[in-house]
Motif scaffolding. Structure first.
Motif, PDB file in Angstrom:
ATOM      1  N   VAL A 147      -8.988   3.190  -1.065  1.00  0.00           N
ATOM      2  CA  VAL A 147      -8.417   4.530  -1.086  1.00  0.00           C
ATOM      3  C   VAL A 147      -8.873   5.294   0.155  1.00  0.00           C
ATOM      4  N   SER A 148      -8.086   6.286   0.525  1.00  0.00           N
ATOM      5  CA  SER A 148      -8.405   7.123   1.675  1.00  0.00           C
ATOM      6  C   SER A 148      -7.768   8.480   1.454  1.00  0.00           C
ATOM      7  N   LEU A 149      -8.335   9.514   2.052  1.00  0.00           N
ATOM      8  CA  LEU A 149      -7.780  10.863   1.908  1.00  0.00           C
ATOM      9  C   LEU A 149      -7.981  11.641   3.195  1.00  0.00           C
ATOM     10  N   SER A 150      -7.172  12.684   3.361  1.00  0.00           N
ATOM     11  CA  SER A 150      -7.243  13.526   4.551  1.00  0.00           C
ATOM     12  C   SER A 150      -6.643  14.883   4.220  1.00  0.00           C
TER      13      SER A 150
ATOM     14  N   PRO B 223       0.839  -1.202   0.000  1.00  0.00           N
ATOM     15  CA  PRO B 223       0.000   0.000   0.000  1.00  0.00           C
ATOM     16  C   PRO B 223       0.876   1.255   0.000  1.00  0.00           C
ATOM     17  N   LEU B 224       0.360   2.307  -0.598  1.00  0.00           N
ATOM     18  CA  LEU B 224       1.116   3.548  -0.753  1.00  0.00           C
ATOM     19  C   LEU B 224       0.358   4.708  -0.134  1.00  0.00           C
ATOM     20  N   ALA B 225       1.070   5.542   0.610  1.00  0.00           N
ATOM     21  CA  ALA B 225       0.495   6.784   1.130  1.00  0.00           C
ATOM     22  C   ALA B 225       1.366   7.952   0.673  1.00  0.00           C
ATOM     23  N   LEU B 226       0.731   9.019   0.239  1.00  0.00           N
ATOM     24  CA  LEU B 226       1.417  10.240  -0.173  1.00  0.00           C
ATOM     25  C   LEU B 226       1.013  11.377   0.761  1.00  0.00           C
TER      26      LEU B 226
ATOM     27  N   ALA C 280      -3.137  14.383   2.480  1.00  0.00           N
ATOM     28  CA  ALA C 280      -2.598  13.034   2.460  1.00  0.00           C
ATOM     29  C   ALA C 280      -3.576  12.129   1.732  1.00  0.00           C
ATOM     30  N   ALA C 281      -3.057  11.087   1.132  1.00  0.00           N
ATOM     31  CA  ALA C 281      -3.890  10.111   0.433  1.00  0.00           C
ATOM     32  C   ALA C 281      -3.225   8.751   0.539  1.00  0.00           C
ATOM     33  N   ALA C 282      -4.034   7.698   0.452  1.00  0.00           N
ATOM     34  CA  ALA C 282      -3.505   6.337   0.489  1.00  0.00           C
ATOM     35  C   ALA C 282      -4.277   5.471  -0.485  1.00  0.00           C
ATOM     36  N   ALA C 283      -3.610   4.450  -1.007  1.00  0.00           N
ATOM     37  CA  ALA C 283      -4.239   3.479  -1.899  1.00  0.00           C
ATOM     38  C   ALA C 283      -3.554   2.145  -1.703  1.00  0.00           C
ATOM     39  N   GLY C 284      -4.315   1.069  -1.847  1.00  0.00           N
ATOM     40  CA  GLY C 284      -3.727  -0.246  -1.675  1.00  0.00           C
ATOM     41  C   GLY C 284      -4.678  -1.349  -2.075  1.00  0.00           C
TER      42      GLY C 284
ATOM     43  N   CYS D 229      -2.343   9.061  -6.154  1.00  0.00           N
ATOM     44  CA  CYS D 229      -1.841   7.941  -5.358  1.00  0.00           C
ATOM     45  C   CYS D 229      -2.311   6.608  -5.941  1.00  0.00           C
ATOM     46  N   ALA D 230      -3.611   6.516  -6.237  1.00  0.00           N
ATOM     47  CA  ALA D 230      -4.142   5.275  -6.820  1.00  0.00           C
ATOM     48  C   ALA D 230      -3.559   5.022  -8.202  1.00  0.00           C
TER      49      ALA D 230
END
Length: 265
Positions: free
Chosen positions: A130-133, A42-45, A140-144, A91-92
């Motif tokens: 996916v997630s964002l903040s 998984p990746l977070a930016l 910040a964002a994440a995808a996995g 990110c995705a």
């Protein structure tokens, strides 16, 4: 009892200085038409809002996102919202090896059923979480492959509030925070982890005390990567079934932090 580092690490790096570069531009990659490999990391930016806004031209916001952004006051709040919704696509896209413009984001609220807020998802990639903040001036964002959660908070003016802490921390966590040299930052470190857990459905805002992160094995089956800025202004956490990689730098070819800061995973 000191708060232990994450099972997968301790604290990590932060939003980079606001430079003119477009740090989040996805690198060239071979498309993965069948979706993400379940073994993929998984990746977070994490980025400064100002660095992400130029990327808005490379993504296609859904009508609900455009309408919601228009309802926000012009300025920082609107810019943070737009940047977060752009960054989650970038990110995705990096995870999937596809152009961010082709990704369609949806949201749904588990409470009211509304489709202009709530948990985000990719309409054409149901296997990708996916997630964002966003915080003041940072996103910040994440995808996995599977559920992911991310949260970023502004720690520059953090003040320890005993009432909030008592409502959101387990007894062992509260004791550890009170004993810490800087209770406000110690609390915030736990808060971002718990917010990330809310986003993957492990807990809710009303049940944060039920999750005790001083227990090295809790919550079972989840792994954190914590992130903090060199200047101490920001703190963040990402969570997934496997340890996320956090990229908080300006180098689009970096899969980890690419500027001075700390990351532990």
């Amino acid at each position: 009892m000191p708060i232990p580092p994450s099972r997968t690490g301790g604290t990590t790096p932060a939003v980079p200085p606001r430079r003119a570069a477009a740090p989040a531009t996805p690198q060239e990659a071979v498309p993965r038409p069948d979706g993400p490999d379940p073994s993929m990391t998984p990746l977070a930016l994490v980025r400064a809002t100002a660095d992400v806004l130029p990327l808005l031209d490379s993504v296609t916001l859904a009508p609900y996102e455009q309408h919601r952004a228009a309802r926000l006051p012009a300025g920082e709040r609107r810019e943070d919202y737009l940047a977060a919704h752009a960054l989650v696509r970038v990110c995705a896209a990096r995870l999937l090896g596809v152009p961010p413009a082709g990704l369609t984001l949806g949201q749904v609220c588990a409470g009211c059923g509304g489709e202009d807020h709530g948990r985000p998802y990719l309409r054409d990639h149901p296997g990708v979480g996916v997630s964002l903040s966003h915080a003041r001036g940072a996103v910040a964002a994440a995808a996995g492959p599977g559920p992911v959660g991310v949260d970023v908070e502004d720690a520059s003016a953090a003040v320890f509030d005993a009432r909030v802490a008592a409502r959101s921390l387990a007894p062992a966590e509260l004791a550890a925070v009170r004993a810490a040299p800087d209770p406000a930052r110690s609390f915030l470190r736990l808060w971002v982890r718990k917010e990330a857990l809310v986003k993957v459905g492990v807990t809710t805002l009303g049940r944060l005390r039920a999750v005790d992160l001083t227990d090295p094995g809790a919550p079972a089956g989840w792994r954190f990567a914590d992130w903090s800025s060199p200047d101490g202004r920001l703190t963040a956490a990402a969570v997934a079934r496997t340890t996320p990689a956090v990229d908080g730098g300006n180098d689009p070819d970096s899969s980890r932090s690419a500027y001075p800061g700390e990351q532990h995973a």
